[in-house]
Design an enzyme around this catalytic site. Sequence first.
Site, PDB file in Angstrom:
ATOM      1  N   SER A 108      -3.357  -4.768  -7.911  1.00 35.18           N
ATOM      2  CA  SER A 108      -2.943  -4.724  -9.309  1.00 35.18           C
ATOM      3  C   SER A 108      -2.011  -5.896  -9.632  1.00 35.18           C
ATOM      4  O   SER A 108      -2.436  -7.052  -9.518  1.00 35.18           O
ATOM      5  CB  SER A 108      -2.312  -3.346  -9.579  1.00 35.18           C
ATOM      6  OG  SER A 108      -2.073  -3.157 -10.933  1.00 35.18           O
ATOM      7  N   ASP A 158     -12.023   1.468 -14.392  1.00 41.73           N
ATOM      8  CA  ASP A 158     -10.595   1.096 -14.418  1.00 41.73           C
ATOM      9  C   ASP A 158     -10.124   1.002 -15.878  1.00 41.73           C
ATOM     10  O   ASP A 158     -10.642   0.178 -16.637  1.00 41.73           O
ATOM     11  CB  ASP A 158     -10.442  -0.261 -13.709  1.00 41.73           C
ATOM     12  CG  ASP A 158      -8.982  -0.651 -13.504  1.00 41.73           C
ATOM     13  OD1 ASP A 158      -8.122  -0.197 -14.276  1.00 41.73           O
ATOM     14  OD2 ASP A 158      -8.714  -1.426 -12.563  1.00 41.73           O
ATOM     15  N   HIS A 189      -8.325   2.670 -11.462  1.00 42.13           N
ATOM     16  CA  HIS A 189      -7.372   1.637 -11.027  1.00 42.13           C
ATOM     17  C   HIS A 189      -6.810   1.959  -9.639  1.00 42.13           C
ATOM     18  O   HIS A 189      -6.377   1.068  -8.917  1.00 42.13           O
ATOM     19  CB  HIS A 189      -6.242   1.522 -12.059  1.00 42.13           C
ATOM     20  CG  HIS A 189      -5.481   0.235 -11.957  1.00 42.13           C
ATOM     21  ND1 HIS A 189      -6.041  -0.995 -12.234  1.00 42.13           N
ATOM     22  CD2 HIS A 189      -4.194  -0.027 -11.581  1.00 42.13           C
ATOM     23  CE1 HIS A 189      -5.136  -1.955 -12.046  1.00 42.13           C
ATOM     24  NE2 HIS A 189      -4.013  -1.386 -11.640  1.00 42.13           N
TER      25      HIS A 189
END
Length: 206
Positions: A108, A158, A189
């Site tokens: 991320s 996501d 995610h």
Amino acid sequence: MSPSTELSFIHRFTPAAEPGRPPLLLLHGTGGNEDDLLPLGRLVAPGSALLSPRGKVLESGMPRFFRRLAEGVFDENDLHRRSNELADFIAEAQESYKLVAPIAVGFSNGANIAAAILQLRPEALAGAALLRAMVPLQNPPTVVLTGKPVLILSGASDPIVPLDNARRLASLLTGAGATVQHRMLPAGHVLTQADLAFTKGWIDQL
Ligand code: MLT
């Protein structure tokens, strides 16, 4: 044991248990810290040296590697500055711990700064596994990444990273000459077992 504060980032370092394995640079997501990805690092690259810094930017108390203006909207001046700062830390750590250039494994926010470092300071990384990454810089400089291995793992559902955005990142890095594998996983995610398996398989064949 408390994390090391000796270099320019608070970090953890685990020396290699097996010589010849590539060192990993572990880069956590928003709200994470230097401890988060150590178990993942041990799973995907048993025996590798692990270098895991803590992002220096705080967003409502949550560590990150660079500032954002909103979800998915980055402060690119800060991103430039922080990418250079992190690349300098990598060089310091290489010198202190006697490491070759590491493979980044970022999740991320950590994946996004790893992608920015590939575009701004490519010499800092031998390659990168970018888990749930998006395009970090809207107008990246021209860079030559010939032969650098990059794995991008995206989640098909996501809510943070639109698929087109992840595809654009893959094509930018491919266009710069990197050897990119981009896989879309049935995930959101959050990381899944498939992320671990693909990342391990990719590192094993480096
Ligand atoms: C970022 O800010 O880097 C991305 O939006 C991912 C995140 O940290 O949520």
